[in-house]
Design a protein around this motif. Structure first.
Motif, PDB file in Angstrom:
ATOM      1  N   VAL A  40       0.836  -1.195   0.000  1.00 32.75           N
ATOM      2  CA  VAL A  40       0.000   0.000   0.000  1.00 32.75           C
ATOM      3  C   VAL A  40       0.874   1.250   0.000  1.00 32.75           C
ATOM      4  N   SER A  41       1.963   1.212   0.776  1.00 32.62           N
ATOM      5  CA  SER A  41       2.872   2.349   0.818  1.00 32.62           C
ATOM      6  C   SER A  41       3.473   2.626  -0.554  1.00 32.62           C
ATOM      7  N   ASP A  42       3.853   1.571  -1.261  1.00 30.14           N
ATOM      8  CA  ASP A  42       4.425   1.746  -2.595  1.00 30.14           C
ATOM      9  C   ASP A  42       3.411   2.351  -3.568  1.00 30.14           C
ATOM     10  N   PRO A 105      -3.279  -1.447   5.697  1.00 27.82           N
ATOM     11  CA  PRO A 105      -3.400  -2.318   4.520  1.00 27.82           C
ATOM     12  C   PRO A 105      -4.826  -2.378   3.968  1.00 27.82           C
ATOM     13  N   LEU A 106      -5.803  -2.186   4.838  1.00 29.55           N
ATOM     14  CA  LEU A 106      -7.195  -2.279   4.403  1.00 29.55           C
ATOM     15  C   LEU A 106      -7.654  -1.037   3.644  1.00 29.55           C
ATOM     16  N   VAL A 107      -7.330   0.159   4.151  1.00 33.56           N
ATOM     17  CA  VAL A 107      -7.905   1.387   3.578  1.00 33.56           C
ATOM     18  C   VAL A 107      -6.884   2.490   3.335  1.00 33.56           C
ATOM     19  N   GLY A 108      -5.599   2.182   3.453  1.00 28.09           N
ATOM     20  CA  GLY A 108      -4.585   3.224   3.354  1.00 28.09           C
ATOM     21  C   GLY A 108      -4.586   4.003   2.064  1.00 28.09           C
ATOM     22  N   ASP A 109      -5.018   3.377   0.972  1.00 25.80           N
ATOM     23  CA  ASP A 109      -5.055   4.079  -0.307  1.00 25.80           C
ATOM     24  C   ASP A 109      -6.453   4.573  -0.667  1.00 25.80           C
ATOM     25  N   ARG A 110      -7.464   4.156   0.100  1.00 29.54           N
ATOM     26  CA  ARG A 110      -8.848   4.564  -0.200  1.00 29.54           C
ATOM     27  C   ARG A 110      -9.380   5.590   0.802  1.00 29.54           C
TER      28      ARG A 110
END
Length: 261
Positions: A40-42, A105-110
């Motif tokens: 997710v960080s990447d 990991p679940l929502v870090g990009d959303r």
């Protein structure tokens, strides 16, 4: 069991449970989300995201936290003032880490604002423990373990909070590259250097672990190979924090306490 001893036992148990939870949080979060924190960080990588090796600092932080959690849970240690003063804030910081490892990991990009808020809460809890340690008169192992753990944790999450905000911006549509991204990266690094320097200047104990974690992260930003202006800003920030610590150590008696705890 008296009320005081019962309260000490509850606090000690909470610290130990939270220290274990933050170790289990990352693999559990990966299993639940089907992707890791790193993935997710990447996907939301910002110019101040450190090189991957920098995140290995969590190993010493987790190990130190677990060692202290076990130590402070011993019957003879539960009632010590240093454990009473730092126990609940550090338990909150450790538990916050565990929750962040599940959420990111679940929502870090959303829903990137949620893990950012969690990380600021972790910073606040670690800073509370750090502030309480500064006036503690104890020496030796009773203070060394919580001081070193708190210093490392606060130093790392100080940088990590800036990285989290930058990553959240990318996730929300801000440019990951370009002139504007470089300006914001330099501003963020300057803010980290300013805060890091300020805390080193006022610290009475454990400035060494705190500065080490901040500088570790800053140099990893430089090593990551971003634009030259960001690399230069990261190196300059690391030099400023290191120089401030060197000046404090050179002009002070009791250097061991300042450096370690």
């Amino acid at each position: 069991m008296t009320d005081g001893r019962r309260a000490d036992a509850v606090r000690a148990g909470a610290v130990l449970a939270a220290a274990v939870a933050q170790i289990a949080g990352s693999p559990l979060g990966t299993a639940l989300a089907g992707r890791s924190v790193g993935e997710v960080s990447d996907a939301t990588r910002a110019l101040i995201t450190p090189a991957g090796y920098a995140f290995s600092i969590w190993g010493p932080i987790f190990a130190g936290a677990l060692a202290w959690a076990v130590y402070q849970a011993l019957p003879a240690q539960r009632g010590r003032a240093v454990h009473r003063r730092t126990g609940w804030p550090l338990a909150a910081a450790f538990a916050g880490n565990a929750v962040w490892e599940l959420v990111f990991p679940l929502v870090g990009d959303r829903v990137p604002v949620l893990p950012a808020v969690l990380l600021f809460a972790i910073v606040a809890a670690a800073a509370t423990a750090w502030a309480r340690l500064q006036a503690m008169p104890l020496t030796g192992l009773p203070r060394l373990l919580p001081a070193a753990v708190t210093g490392l944790l606060l130093g790392w999450v100080t940088l990590a909070s800036a990285v989290q905000v930058a990553s959240a911006g990318v996730a929300l549509g801000a440019p990951a590259q370009g002139a504007a991204a470089q300006v914001w990266a330099v501003v963020a690094l300057a803010a980290v250097a300013t805060l890091g320097t300020a805390l080193v200047r006022v610290a009475q104990v454990a400035a060494g672990p705190f500065a080490l974690a901040v500088v570790w992260g800053l140099l990893a930003v430089a090593v990551d190979g971003g634009p030259g202006v960001v690399t230069a800003a990261a190196v300059a920030a690391a030099v400023v924090v290191t120089g401030t610590l060197a000046v404090r150590v050179a002009g002070r008696r009791g250097r061991g306490a300042l450096l370690v705890g």
